[in-house]
Design a protein around this motif. Structure first.
Motif, PDB file in Angstrom:
ATOM      1  N   UNK A 180      42.058  27.278  31.769  1.00  0.00           N
ATOM      2  CA  UNK A 180      42.097  28.773  31.252  1.00  0.00           C
ATOM      3  C   UNK A 180      43.699  29.285  31.124  1.00  0.00           C
ATOM      4  N   UNK A 181      44.264  29.019  32.260  1.00  0.00           N
ATOM      5  CA  UNK A 181      45.554  29.683  32.197  1.00  0.00           C
ATOM      6  C   UNK A 181      46.379  29.243  31.012  1.00  0.00           C
TER       7      UNK A 181
ATOM      8  N   UNK B  80      51.195  33.535  38.560  1.00  0.00           N
ATOM      9  CA  UNK B  80      51.068  32.607  39.781  1.00  0.00           C
ATOM     10  C   UNK B  80      49.643  32.030  39.755  1.00  0.00           C
ATOM     11  N   UNK B  81      49.429  30.736  40.342  1.00  0.00           N
ATOM     12  CA  UNK B  81      48.226  30.305  40.422  1.00  0.00           C
ATOM     13  C   UNK B  81      47.141  31.490  41.050  1.00  0.00           C
TER      14      UNK B  81
ATOM     15  N   UNK C 278      47.052  34.411  41.533  1.00  0.00           N
ATOM     16  CA  UNK C 278      46.708  35.567  40.844  1.00  0.00           C
ATOM     17  C   UNK C 278      45.778  35.254  39.539  1.00  0.00           C
ATOM     18  N   UNK C 279      46.124  33.907  39.090  1.00  0.00           N
ATOM     19  CA  UNK C 279      45.001  33.462  38.183  1.00  0.00           C
ATOM     20  C   UNK C 279      43.695  33.562  38.786  1.00  0.00           C
ATOM     21  N   UNK C 280      43.498  32.759  39.909  1.00  0.00           N
ATOM     22  CA  UNK C 280      42.393  32.599  40.922  1.00  0.00           C
ATOM     23  C   UNK C 280      41.758  34.092  40.882  1.00  0.00           C
ATOM     24  N   UNK C 281      42.538  34.928  41.502  1.00  0.00           N
ATOM     25  CA  UNK C 281      42.283  36.302  41.800  1.00  0.00           C
ATOM     26  C   UNK C 281      41.686  37.080  40.387  1.00  0.00           C
ATOM     27  N   UNK C 282      42.382  37.026  39.102  1.00  0.00           N
ATOM     28  CA  UNK C 282      41.551  37.271  38.138  1.00  0.00           C
ATOM     29  C   UNK C 282      40.279  36.795  37.896  1.00  0.00           C
ATOM     30  N   UNK C 283      40.188  35.532  37.889  1.00  0.00           N
ATOM     31  CA  UNK C 283      38.841  34.805  37.510  1.00  0.00           C
ATOM     32  C   UNK C 283      37.807  35.024  38.525  1.00  0.00           C
ATOM     33  N   UNK C 284      38.134  35.146  39.751  1.00  0.00           N
ATOM     34  CA  UNK C 284      37.130  35.380  40.950  1.00  0.00           C
ATOM     35  C   UNK C 284      36.843  36.804  41.047  1.00  0.00           C
ATOM     36  N   UNK C 285      37.693  37.765  40.455  1.00  0.00           N
ATOM     37  CA  UNK C 285      37.205  39.022  40.365  1.00  0.00           C
ATOM     38  C   UNK C 285      36.173  39.262  39.292  1.00  0.00           C
ATOM     39  N   UNK C 286      36.461  38.667  38.176  1.00  0.00           N
ATOM     40  CA  UNK C 286      35.358  38.615  37.171  1.00  0.00           C
ATOM     41  C   UNK C 286      34.125  37.800  37.434  1.00  0.00           C
ATOM     42  N   UNK C 287      34.244  36.819  38.301  1.00  0.00           N
ATOM     43  CA  UNK C 287      33.082  36.258  38.948  1.00  0.00           C
ATOM     44  C   UNK C 287      32.340  37.313  39.893  1.00  0.00           C
ATOM     45  N   UNK C 288      33.149  37.698  40.753  1.00  0.00           N
ATOM     46  CA  UNK C 288      32.418  38.852  41.710  1.00  0.00           C
ATOM     47  C   UNK C 288      31.745  39.827  40.842  1.00  0.00           C
ATOM     48  N   UNK C 289      32.171  40.474  39.783  1.00  0.00           N
ATOM     49  CA  UNK C 289      31.520  41.445  39.035  1.00  0.00           C
ATOM     50  C   UNK C 289      30.606  41.038  38.283  1.00  0.00           C
ATOM     51  N   UNK C 290      30.365  39.837  37.956  1.00  0.00           N
ATOM     52  CA  UNK C 290      28.970  39.290  37.306  1.00  0.00           C
ATOM     53  C   UNK C 290      29.268  38.892  35.750  1.00  0.00           C
TER      54      UNK C 290
ATOM     55  N   UNK D  42      35.851  26.140  44.397  1.00  0.00           N
ATOM     56  CA  UNK D  42      36.489  27.024  44.696  1.00  0.00           C
ATOM     57  C   UNK D  42      38.057  26.863  44.671  1.00  0.00           C
ATOM     58  N   UNK D  43      38.947  27.949  44.074  1.00  0.00           N
ATOM     59  CA  UNK D  43      40.314  27.836  43.875  1.00  0.00           C
ATOM     60  C   UNK D  43      40.517  26.625  43.091  1.00  0.00           C
ATOM     61  N   UNK D  44      41.149  25.242  43.595  1.00  0.00           N
ATOM     62  CA  UNK D  44      41.644  24.214  42.513  1.00  0.00           C
ATOM     63  C   UNK D  44      40.503  23.593  41.964  1.00  0.00           C
ATOM     64  N   UNK D  45      39.466  23.612  42.768  1.00  0.00           N
ATOM     65  CA  UNK D  45      38.375  22.706  42.295  1.00  0.00           C
ATOM     66  C   UNK D  45      37.212  23.712  41.431  1.00  0.00           C
ATOM     67  N   UNK D  46      37.525  24.940  41.401  1.00  0.00           N
ATOM     68  CA  UNK D  46      36.553  25.579  40.671  1.00  0.00           C
ATOM     69  C   UNK D  46      36.522  25.498  39.175  1.00  0.00           C
ATOM     70  N   UNK D  47      35.061  25.477  38.788  1.00  0.00           N
ATOM     71  CA  UNK D  47      34.931  25.275  37.193  1.00  0.00           C
ATOM     72  C   UNK D  47      34.182  26.654  36.902  1.00  0.00           C
ATOM     73  N   UNK D  48      34.677  27.379  35.794  1.00  0.00           N
ATOM     74  CA  UNK D  48      34.119  28.763  35.522  1.00  0.00           C
ATOM     75  C   UNK D  48      33.444  28.485  34.191  1.00  0.00           C
TER      76      UNK D  48
END
Length: 347
Positions: free
Chosen positions: A49-50, A58-59, A61-73, A80-86
């Motif tokens: 995605x990046x 940074x990586x 902050x990329x995880x932060x961005x995507x995980x916020x979108x995940x947490x918001x639905x 998780x993190x390096x192994x995460x698939x979105x």
């Protein structure tokens, strides 16, 4: 502002105060067309995605961005993190993929490109009573200013269509059209409402009425539907020119642009365009009479301060007063989706 034990809590204060954080994360994802690109691939890892979005953060902050979108639905995640698939959530898949007819991101694009910055000047708007957008210094007509740029014109038309899509759909199915044959949508933008009514009401013929500069875009959008034989355009200035006559006259997010005197003028022109027994319909965020429940409607009214200076959203009681003064016999209100209702006046 209190918790279930009736004890003071700062949680909701901070949630609302920092609410623009969550908003900006979503708007950034829309600007990057993240949901559309995920739809093309089905799913992607964070690094993919990046690279696809050409982001240099940074990586973490990329995880932060995507995980916020995940947490918001907005996204779904496996790992998780390096192994995460979105991938897109069901809601994002339905409404935030640009290639789909159900895309509502047009309004979100305009929120990001225009209104996010203008709302930063809300305090100045309240202090001065003046618009805080492109006409803050210069042209006193927002629409003339917006329509100077073909790009901004198209963005505005797409925004108006997307914010009302669910409401137009509900109106086209819930309103009783059995007594009527023709409809005029005043300020019809891209003919979204006319096309929706034509889709669900095969006996109806609809006219989308807007400024001449809007007409080619509306015609192009109508041509992409199968209702071109029953949806047409008409051009003119709805303050200077009479409305095309019809059994039903509709305005979607039009009345709230103007002050009370201009609202009444538009209602009078709608009355004049209707036959006896005809109906005028305003599809807007009608505020509850107690002004305590439809908070979105009141924030939309503040948006009219930002956009026009004197426009405002209104209660059903105000609608009743204005339509009675113009000469309408009776009124009713039909809830549509979310904070939006159809306020109806019968001649």
């Amino acid at each position: 502002m209190e918790n279930q034990d009736n004890q003071p809590s700062p949680a909701s204060i901070m949630q609302i105060g920092s609410g623009f954080w969550a908003s900006k994360v979503l708007l950034a994802a829309i600007k990057f067309q993240l949901f559309s690109k995920l739809d093309e691939k089905g799913s992607m890892a964070a690094q993919e995605i990046k690279a696809t979005l050409n982001l240099k953060c940074t990586d973490i902050h990329m995880y932060d961005f995507l995980d916020v979108l995940t947490g918001l639905g907005f996204l779904s995640r496996k790992g998780l993190l390096e192994s995460a698939i979105y991938s897109n959530s069901i809601h994002s898949d339905a409404f935030l993929v640009k290639s789909k007819a159900s895309y509502i991101g047009g309004m979100l694009e305009m929120l990001n490109n225009r209104l996010y910055h203008h709302w930063g000047n809300l305090e100045d708007g309240l202090l001065t009573g003046l618009p805080q957008n492109e006409i803050k210094s210069g042209n006193d007509n927002l629409f003339e200013e917006l329509y100077k740029s073909p790009e901004r014109l198209l963005e505005f038309i797409d925004a108006m269509g997307s914010i009302q899509m669910g409401n137009f759909n509900a109106f086209a199915q819930q309103f009783d059209f059995s007594k009527y044959k023709t409809l005029t949508d005043v300020g019809g933008c891209g003919a979204a409402l006319s096309s929706m009514v034509a889709q669900y009401q095969p006996h109806m013929k609809c006219t989308s009425f807007d400024l001449p500069v809007v007409e080619p875009i509306a015609k192009e959008k109508i041509a992409k539907t199968s209702f071109g034989d029953r949806v047409v355009t008409a051009s003119g200035d709805f303050f200077a020119d009479p409305f095309p006559k019809a059994d039903v006259v509709v305005m979607g997010n039009i009345l709230h642009d103007w002050d009370e005197n201009k609202k009444i003028l538009l209602l009078q022109k709608a009355y004049d365009a209707l036959p006896e027994g005809g109906a005028f319909v305003a599809i807007e965020n009608v505020i509850d009479d107690e002004r305590s429940k439809n908070v979105f409607g009141m924030m939309m009214s503040l948006n009219m301060l930002i956009e026009t200076g004197t426009g405002f959203d209104y209660t059903f009681s105000s609608f009743n007063k204005w339509t009675k003064n113009v000469g309408f016999k009776s009124t009713s209100i039909v809830p549509l989706t979310g904070p939006t209702s159809a306020a109806i006046a019968y001649k």
